[in-house]
Design a protein around this motif. Sequence first.
Motif, PDB file in Angstrom:
ATOM      1  N   ASN A 154       0.821  -1.210   0.000  1.00  0.00           N
ATOM      2  CA  ASN A 154       0.000   0.000   0.000  1.00  0.00           C
ATOM      3  C   ASN A 154       0.855   1.260   0.000  1.00  0.00           C
ATOM      4  OD1 ASN A 154      -2.561  -1.084  -0.128  1.00  0.00           O
ATOM      5  ND2 ASN A 154      -2.774  -1.254   2.103  1.00  0.00           N
ATOM      6  N   ARG A 155       1.924   1.258   0.793  1.00  0.00           N
ATOM      7  CA  ARG A 155       2.767   2.447   0.933  1.00  0.00           C
ATOM      8  C   ARG A 155       4.057   2.359   0.124  1.00  0.00           C
ATOM      9  NH1 ARG A 155       0.320   1.548   5.844  1.00  0.00           N
ATOM     10  NH2 ARG A 155      -0.779   3.350   6.737  1.00  0.00           N
ATOM     11  N   TYR A 156       4.233   1.215  -0.562  1.00  0.00           N
ATOM     12  CA  TYR A 156       5.453   1.044  -1.360  1.00  0.00           C
ATOM     13  C   TYR A 156       6.703   1.204  -0.505  1.00  0.00           C
ATOM     14  CZ  TYR A 156       4.976   0.150  -6.348  1.00  0.00           C
ATOM     15  OH  TYR A 156       4.830  -0.457  -7.576  1.00  0.00           O
ATOM     16  N   THR A 157       6.686   0.604   0.668  1.00  0.00           N
ATOM     17  CA  THR A 157       7.822   0.735   1.576  1.00  0.00           C
ATOM     18  C   THR A 157       8.301  -0.643   2.025  1.00  0.00           C
ATOM     19  OG1 THR A 157       6.322   0.975   3.476  1.00  0.00           O
ATOM     20  CG2 THR A 157       7.162   3.000   2.454  1.00  0.00           C
ATOM     21  N   ALA A 158       9.579  -0.710   2.368  1.00  0.00           N
ATOM     22  CA  ALA A 158      10.164  -1.937   2.900  1.00  0.00           C
ATOM     23  C   ALA A 158      11.081  -1.570   4.056  1.00  0.00           C
ATOM     24  CB  ALA A 158      10.944  -2.684   1.816  1.00  0.00           C
ATOM     25  N   TYR A 159      11.028  -2.358   5.118  1.00  0.00           N
ATOM     26  CA  TYR A 159      11.851  -2.120   6.301  1.00  0.00           C
ATOM     27  C   TYR A 159      12.594  -3.403   6.660  1.00  0.00           C
ATOM     28  CZ  TYR A 159       9.145   2.155   7.032  1.00  0.00           C
ATOM     29  OH  TYR A 159       8.564   3.385   6.885  1.00  0.00           O
ATOM     30  N   ARG A 160      13.740  -3.214   7.301  1.00  0.00           N
ATOM     31  CA  ARG A 160      14.499  -4.350   7.806  1.00  0.00           C
ATOM     32  C   ARG A 160      14.837  -4.089   9.268  1.00  0.00           C
ATOM     33  NH1 ARG A 160      20.567  -6.516   6.239  1.00  0.00           N
ATOM     34  NH2 ARG A 160      20.366  -8.526   7.292  1.00  0.00           N
ATOM     35  N   THR A 161      14.617  -5.098  10.099  1.00  0.00           N
ATOM     36  CA  THR A 161      14.935  -4.983  11.519  1.00  0.00           C
ATOM     37  C   THR A 161      16.313  -5.583  11.760  1.00  0.00           C
ATOM     38  OG1 THR A 161      12.601  -5.132  12.124  1.00  0.00           O
ATOM     39  CG2 THR A 161      14.223  -5.545  13.858  1.00  0.00           C
ATOM     40  N   THR A 162      17.227  -4.766  12.264  1.00  0.00           N
ATOM     41  CA  THR A 162      18.589  -5.215  12.550  1.00  0.00           C
ATOM     42  C   THR A 162      18.917  -4.927  14.012  1.00  0.00           C
ATOM     43  OG1 THR A 162      19.660  -3.102  12.028  1.00  0.00           O
ATOM     44  CG2 THR A 162      19.207  -4.593  10.176  1.00  0.00           C
ATOM     45  N   ALA A 163      20.154  -5.194  14.375  1.00  0.00           N
ATOM     46  CA  ALA A 163      20.583  -4.908  15.738  1.00  0.00           C
ATOM     47  C   ALA A 163      20.512  -3.420  16.050  1.00  0.00           C
ATOM     48  CB  ALA A 163      22.010  -5.424  15.949  1.00  0.00           C
ATOM     49  N   ASP A 164      20.547  -2.596  15.003  1.00  0.00           N
ATOM     50  CA  ASP A 164      20.469  -1.145  15.185  1.00  0.00           C
ATOM     51  C   ASP A 164      19.036  -0.627  15.158  1.00  0.00           C
ATOM     52  OD1 ASP A 164      23.271  -0.906  15.282  1.00  0.00           O
ATOM     53  OD2 ASP A 164      23.391  -0.968  13.092  1.00  0.00           O
ATOM     54  N   GLY A 165      18.066  -1.525  15.015  1.00  0.00           N
ATOM     55  CA  GLY A 165      16.678  -1.095  14.995  1.00  0.00           C
ATOM     56  C   GLY A 165      16.023  -1.315  13.642  1.00  0.00           C
ATOM     57  N   ARG A 166      14.828  -0.779  13.520  1.00  0.00           N
ATOM     58  CA  ARG A 166      14.036  -0.921  12.289  1.00  0.00           C
ATOM     59  C   ARG A 166      14.444   0.167  11.309  1.00  0.00           C
ATOM     60  NH1 ARG A 166       8.691   0.966  10.989  1.00  0.00           N
ATOM     61  NH2 ARG A 166       7.517  -0.456   9.617  1.00  0.00           N
ATOM     62  N   GLN A 167      14.916  -0.241  10.144  1.00  0.00           N
ATOM     63  CA  GLN A 167      15.448   0.706   9.181  1.00  0.00           C
ATOM     64  C   GLN A 167      14.719   0.589   7.846  1.00  0.00           C
ATOM     65  OE1 GLN A 167      19.586  -0.393   9.052  1.00  0.00           O
ATOM     66  NE2 GLN A 167      20.072   0.649  10.967  1.00  0.00           N
ATOM     67  N   ARG A 168      14.385   1.731   7.280  1.00  0.00           N
ATOM     68  CA  ARG A 168      13.727   1.729   5.972  1.00  0.00           C
ATOM     69  C   ARG A 168      14.744   1.472   4.865  1.00  0.00           C
ATOM     70  NH1 ARG A 168       9.280   5.998   3.558  1.00  0.00           N
ATOM     71  NH2 ARG A 168       9.234   5.150   1.440  1.00  0.00           N
ATOM     72  N   ILE A 169      14.356   0.668   3.892  1.00  0.00           N
ATOM     73  CA  ILE A 169      15.206   0.368   2.742  1.00  0.00           C
ATOM     74  C   ILE A 169      14.728   1.230   1.575  1.00  0.00           C
ATOM     75  CG2 ILE A 169      16.067  -1.435   1.197  1.00  0.00           C
ATOM     76  CD1 ILE A 169      15.107  -3.464   3.369  1.00  0.00           C
ATOM     77  N   THR A 170      15.598   2.070   1.055  1.00  0.00           N
ATOM     78  CA  THR A 170      15.222   2.962  -0.032  1.00  0.00           C
ATOM     79  C   THR A 170      15.282   2.206  -1.359  1.00  0.00           C
ATOM     80  OG1 THR A 170      16.079   4.877   1.148  1.00  0.00           O
ATOM     81  CG2 THR A 170      15.743   5.122  -1.223  1.00  0.00           C
TER      82      THR A 170
END
Length: 245
Positions: A154-170
């Motif tokens: 819906n939002r055309y977004t992707a995120y990855r959760t790592t040791a540094d937190g939840r990060q958006r993938i451009t």
Amino acid sequence: MSRLSPIAEAKESHRILIVDDEDDILDLLRYNLELAGMKVTTARNGVEALDIIETTELDLVVLDIMMPQMNGIDVCKHIREYSRMKTVPILFLTARSEEENHVQGLDVGADSYLSKTYSIDVIMSQIKALLRGSQRVSPGASMFSIYDLEIDQNRYTAYRTTADGRQRITLTRREFDLLYFLASSVGVVFTRRKLIKKVWGVKVEVGQRTVDVHVSKLNKKLGTYQGMDYIQSVKGVGYRFREPT
């Protein structure tokens, strides 16, 4: 290119920017795009194009490569730096048809690449296919998670959760389409031809090498999970989204 009638379709009001230093190309494309009901802005060099992009909302950009002041490759790089232009389709329309230039154009964020030797009918079909693709998100789709990824169509977004937190993938629009399609069918192997049909569309003229370039870029942006790429190559066949181990 000779002037031919554009493919008959319903009138649209898409906003198109054409960047080329050849007046006959600008006139030809403007004529056919406006005849198809689109709003057209033109620029004769890269610097002028970037000035327009700063102040104008656009639905698609057509770029030449060889231009004065700033070439199309550099213009494309700058366009992708604007957050609101991350997913706007970019078509390289150029006299340079070498594979190296094709790959370079895709590497900097273009969605497609056509030679100026193509007829205006083919070019118009490509433009319309790219515009349709940019609106392909299904209103009913929802976010789903796989491994450490969250993918929201819906939002055309992707995120990855790592040791540094939840990060958006451009991701570019095409990279997102490819990720969403493969991740929706974990373990299923798709040929390059099938991926072109499903992700780029049947009317978009791209070669199978285009799939390889996009998969490589996508894997680089995603990183790895447990030391393995998310998208795996199946020798002699195509690609699949990795299965759980």
